[in-house]
Write a protein that holds these residues in place. Structure first.
Motif, mmCIF file in Angstrom:
data_model
loop_
_atom_site.group_PDB
_atom_site.id
_atom_site.type_symbol
_atom_site.label_atom_id
_atom_site.label_comp_id
_atom_site.label_asym_id
_atom_site.label_seq_id
_atom_site.Cartn_x
_atom_site.Cartn_y
_atom_site.Cartn_z
ATOM 1 N N LEU A 194 0.788 -1.235 0.130
ATOM 2 C CA LEU A 194 0.038 -0.126 0.020
ATOM 3 C C LEU A 194 0.801 1.260 0.014
ATOM 4 C CD1 LEU A 194 -2.780 -1.020 2.731
ATOM 5 C CD2 LEU A 194 -2.714 -1.249 0.095
ATOM 6 N N GLU A 195 2.025 1.149 0.587
ATOM 7 C CA GLU A 195 2.904 2.286 0.930
ATOM 8 C C GLU A 195 3.629 2.520 -0.302
ATOM 9 O OE1 GLU A 195 2.850 1.625 5.743
ATOM 10 O OE2 GLU A 195 4.502 0.857 4.406
ATOM 11 N N ALA A 196 4.122 1.690 -1.050
ATOM 12 C CA ALA A 196 4.926 1.591 -2.165
ATOM 13 C C ALA A 196 4.534 0.681 -3.329
ATOM 14 C CB ALA A 196 6.264 1.439 -1.807
ATOM 15 N N PRO A 197 3.314 0.660 -3.635
ATOM 16 C CA PRO A 197 2.603 -0.208 -4.644
ATOM 17 C C PRO A 197 3.447 -0.396 -5.930
ATOM 18 C CG PRO A 197 1.243 2.008 -4.496
ATOM 19 C CD PRO A 197 2.214 2.008 -3.542
ATOM 20 N N ARG A 198 3.853 0.713 -6.466
ATOM 21 C CA ARG A 198 4.488 0.453 -7.800
ATOM 22 C C ARG A 198 5.919 -0.457 -7.456
ATOM 23 N NH1 ARG A 198 3.154 6.128 -8.818
ATOM 24 N NH2 ARG A 198 1.342 5.923 -10.296
ATOM 25 N N ALA A 199 6.518 -0.038 -6.475
ATOM 26 C CA ALA A 199 7.749 -1.047 -5.966
ATOM 27 C C ALA A 199 7.475 -2.414 -5.620
ATOM 28 C CB ALA A 199 8.635 -0.104 -4.997
ATOM 29 N N TRP A 200 6.492 -2.285 -4.818
ATOM 30 C CA TRP A 200 6.070 -3.750 -4.451
ATOM 31 C C TRP A 200 5.505 -4.672 -5.657
ATOM 32 C CZ3 TRP A 200 1.037 -5.789 -4.738
ATOM 33 C CH2 TRP A 200 0.983 -7.108 -4.300
ATOM 34 N N LEU A 201 5.011 -3.969 -6.659
ATOM 35 C CA LEU A 201 4.126 -4.832 -7.784
ATOM 36 C C LEU A 201 5.567 -5.170 -8.755
ATOM 37 C CD1 LEU A 201 2.066 -5.721 -9.443
ATOM 38 C CD2 LEU A 201 1.779 -3.567 -10.544
ATOM 39 N N ARG A 202 6.638 -4.349 -8.750
ATOM 40 C CA ARG A 202 7.765 -4.475 -9.607
ATOM 41 C C ARG A 202 8.562 -5.669 -8.813
ATOM 42 N NH1 ARG A 202 8.995 0.249 -10.327
ATOM 43 N NH2 ARG A 202 10.312 0.569 -8.256
ATOM 44 N N ALA A 203 8.615 -5.666 -7.797
ATOM 45 C CA ALA A 203 9.280 -6.934 -6.792
ATOM 46 C C ALA A 203 8.470 -8.107 -6.901
ATOM 47 C CB ALA A 203 9.289 -6.709 -5.442
#
Length: 172
Positions: free
Chosen positions: A153-162
């Motif tokens: 939720l706090e860094a959704p783009r980076a999380w999705l990339r990971a």
């Protein structure tokens, strides 16, 4: 992944630990569960919301999420999660996490592609996440910038990339 490895193609460990969470305050946990049992979990949610502005343990990414979503939407979401929690289960889970057995040594038995994802500001889980990644053969740790305990939720783009990187690496 350890008990039935044939059923697990890959593993993502998100904001978690394979060792006891010594930082959990048992007295605070017992008090919270008592309030939940005696006055209802809605009362506990109300108390937690009232003390949130001054809570030194509350992360900046969590505060940012509240600003981005708007106070009412954020707290409606947070309150719903607390209210839906059984107070006895709340206490039991907290005590189980504090008193857990350290099973990092067993993690060497995991053979599937594994990624440990954690927010760089998740103070309680950053080091345990690194130790988990070190314990699983071939595992990777991904630390997401400007995120704490809820990186999805706090860094959704980076999380999705990971997540995508893990899935591309884990394809069989």
């Amino acid at each position: 992944a350890l008990a039935e490895p044939q059923r697990v193609a890959s593993l993502i460990l998100l904001s978690t630990s394979a060792e006891p969470l010594d930082w959990i305050n048992e007295d605070a946990l017992k008090l919270a569960a008592y309030i939940g049992r005696e006055q209802g979990m809605a009362k506990l949610a109300e108390i937690l919301r009232a003390r949130a502005p001054e809570d030194p343990a509350r992360s900046e990414p969590d505060r940012r999420l509240e600003r981005e979503w708007g106070t009412e939407r954020f707290w409606a979401w947070r309150d719903a999660r607390i209210i839906a929690t059984d107070p006895v289960g709340y206490q039991a889970l907290g005590l189980a996490m504090k008193r857990a057995t350290d099973f990092r040594a067993r993690l060497a038995g995991i053979a599937c592609p594994t990624t440990a994802i954690v927010g760089e500001l998740d103070a309680e889980f950053l080091a345990p996440s690194a130790r988990m990644a070190e314990s699983v053969r071939g595992a990777r740790q991904v630390v997401l910038a400007d995120a704490a305990h809820q990186p999805q939720l706090e860094a959704p783009r980076a999380w999705l990339r990971a997540m995508r990187e893990h899935l591309s690496r884990a394809r069989v």
